[in-house]
Scaffold this active site. Structure first.
Site, PDB file in Angstrom:
ATOM      1  CG  HIS A 187      65.671  28.231  72.694  1.00 24.23           C
ATOM      2  ND1 HIS A 187      64.894  27.794  73.521  1.00 24.23           N
ATOM      3  CD2 HIS A 187      66.709  27.276  72.592  1.00 24.23           C
ATOM      4  CE1 HIS A 187      65.208  26.504  74.044  1.00 24.23           C
ATOM      5  NE2 HIS A 187      65.991  26.109  73.523  1.00 24.23           N
ATOM      6  CG  ASP A 221      61.712  28.980  74.103  1.00 22.46           C
ATOM      7  OD1 ASP A 221      61.874  29.497  72.952  1.00 22.46           O
ATOM      8  OD2 ASP A 221      62.261  28.313  74.752  1.00 22.46           O
ATOM      9  CB  SER A 300      65.413  22.952  73.197  1.00 20.24           C
ATOM     10  OG  SER A 300      65.864  23.344  74.157  1.00 20.24           O
TER      11      SER A 300
END
Length: 446
Positions: A187, A221, A300
């Protein structure tokens, strides 16, 4: 079992709709109403992947009709002059030279195109890319400072275009091997990939390098980046989340809120936590390591590390209490990481082929019911692994491989913790009876 939601991507084999809740970026733990969560990078979550409009269908034209013409007789043409004998050898040599040159140029063009499409791949996967598994610190180490000194040189910041703005998305990552590969979250780079935008990595010294995406998996992801001729950074040591215990100390690395080379520490607060993370474009299902180490937007893709200095997870999501009105809410002590064991499997697939696969059974599961009584099967596809294994509509799946399944999300995560081709035992409740089924998992790219 199902691999999907009723009309979205549930993970069992069909697409399913995002979970209900506050927005499309909510996650649902197995037993209770989950608090909303958000992607970790700052700013809004990546937008719906760009959908290229269908190209107009080229009309099919009929072949030209044939019409006979009257035959006309012409008088014989006068004889032509004779060509000198040396012309034909000269023409042949010239044609040969042109052919050779054309072949060389065409071959070079093909090789350049082929090299560009396969750049960064390693035919032998992780085994040949130069990964490290030896822990850099002794097992008895209790110093977070020692872990930080060892891992910071292996941690990177990731900058990617987002909604047309260069460096609009900020995330983290780490050095995967000695061949120029890096791990981050899908993402973080998804919007840049969909729109052909630039992606850069930034090392601890602040030097920037242009990166390309070797491959990515929206399902897990994860994304693998590659920098040709990049910095010689030490690869992070890859451990295993299977040896973790609740209460073990862990250290999170990354660039929260754009603050590069940031270190936070905490403990493993839960294991095997079924979590779904979503933006407006796709859902990911994680059998997550839960930690109270501070993780904020921008973390992230960064590594979660044990005290021996081994990466045990990739920080991917946080639970929040919602937006504060002035922007995204930050850390509240509940963060989630993808187990490094799954990261290694997915990265190996991407290095070998440029894409990743995940297991499916070809069924649709109810992800809206969180009553903690099992996962209800809404549909079983014809000739699917589920159908061949004997699963039926309205069956309630209560266990997968001996592990309890509380709801639809837990079922999807349980399936995705295995690999395509695995034969897995499902415990189901059908009517008033309980029975076991063996299902060989199918495969889907994503």
């Amino acid at each position: 079992m199902t691999d999907e939601h009723p009309d979205g991507d549930p993970g069992l084999g069909e697409e399913t709709a995002p979970l209900t809740g506050p927005g499309t970026d909510s996650w649902v733990p197995p037993r209770e109403q989950p608090p909303p969560h958000r992607w970790a990078p700052p700013g809004p979550p990546p937008s719906t992947p760009y959908a290229r409009p269908p190209e107009p269908t080229r009309p099919a034209y009929p072949p030209p009709g044939t019409q006979p013409y009257p035959v006309q007789h012409r008088p014989p043409e006068p004889p032509r002059g004779r060509v000198s004998g040396w012309v034909w050898p000269a023409v042949s040599v010239l044609a040969l030279v042109i052919g050779v040159i054309g072949g060389v140029l065409g071959g070079a063009a093909y090789e350049n195109l082929h090299d560009s499409s396969t750049e960064g791949r390693v035919s032998g996967g992780l085994e040949d890319s130069g990964t490290v598994s030896k822990p850099p610190l002794p097992a008895g180490n209790h110093s977070v400072a020692s872990v930080a000194q060892r891992l910071l040189p292996s941690t990177i910041q990731v900058l990617a275009e987002y909604q047309g703005r260069k460096d609009g998305a900020t995330g983290s990552g780490f050095v995967l091997d000695r061949s120029g590969h890096y791990i981050t979250n899908n993402h973080v780079v998804a919007d840049a990939v969909e729109h052909g935008g630039p992606i850069e990595i930034v090392d601890q010294r602040g030097d920037k390098y242009v990166a390309k995406v070797v491959g990515r998996s929206p399902t897990y992801d994860l994304a693998v980046l590659y920098v040709k001729g990049g910095p010689h950074l030490p690869p992070a040591s890859l451990g295993s989340a299977r040896v973790l215990r609740v209460g073990d100390q862990v250290v999170a690395f990354g660039s929260p809120l754009g603050l590069s080379s940031t270190v936070t520490a905490g403990i493993v607060s839960a294991l095997n936590r079924p979590v779904t993370t979503s933006d407006t474009g796709s859902n990911s299902y994680i059998n997550a390591v839960q930690t109270d180490a501070a993780i904020n937007p921008g973390n992230s893709g960064g590594p979660l590390v044990d005290l021996a200095g081994r990466v045990v997870g990739v920080n991917s999501a946080i639970a929040t209490t919602g937006s504060t009105g002035s922007g995204e809410a930050g850390n509240i002590g509940v963060g989630f990481a993808i187990p490094i064991d799954q990261v290694k499997i997915t990265a190996d697939q991407i290095l070998r082929t440029g894409e990743a696969s995940y297991p499916v059974i070809g069924a649709t599961v109810d992800t809206g019911d969180t009553s903690d009584v099992g996962a209800k099967i809404l549909k079983v596809n014809t000739d699917s692994p589920a159908a061949k294994g004997g699963l039926r509509k309205d069956d309630i799946v209560t266990e997968v491989a001996g592990e309890k399944v509380s709801d639809g999300i837990a079922l999807i995560v349980a399936i995705r913790s295995h690999q395509p081709g695995d034969t897995v035992r499902f415990t189901i409740r059908r009517g008033g009876s309980q029975m076991s089924l063996k299902i060989t998992l199918g495969s889907q790219v994503g």
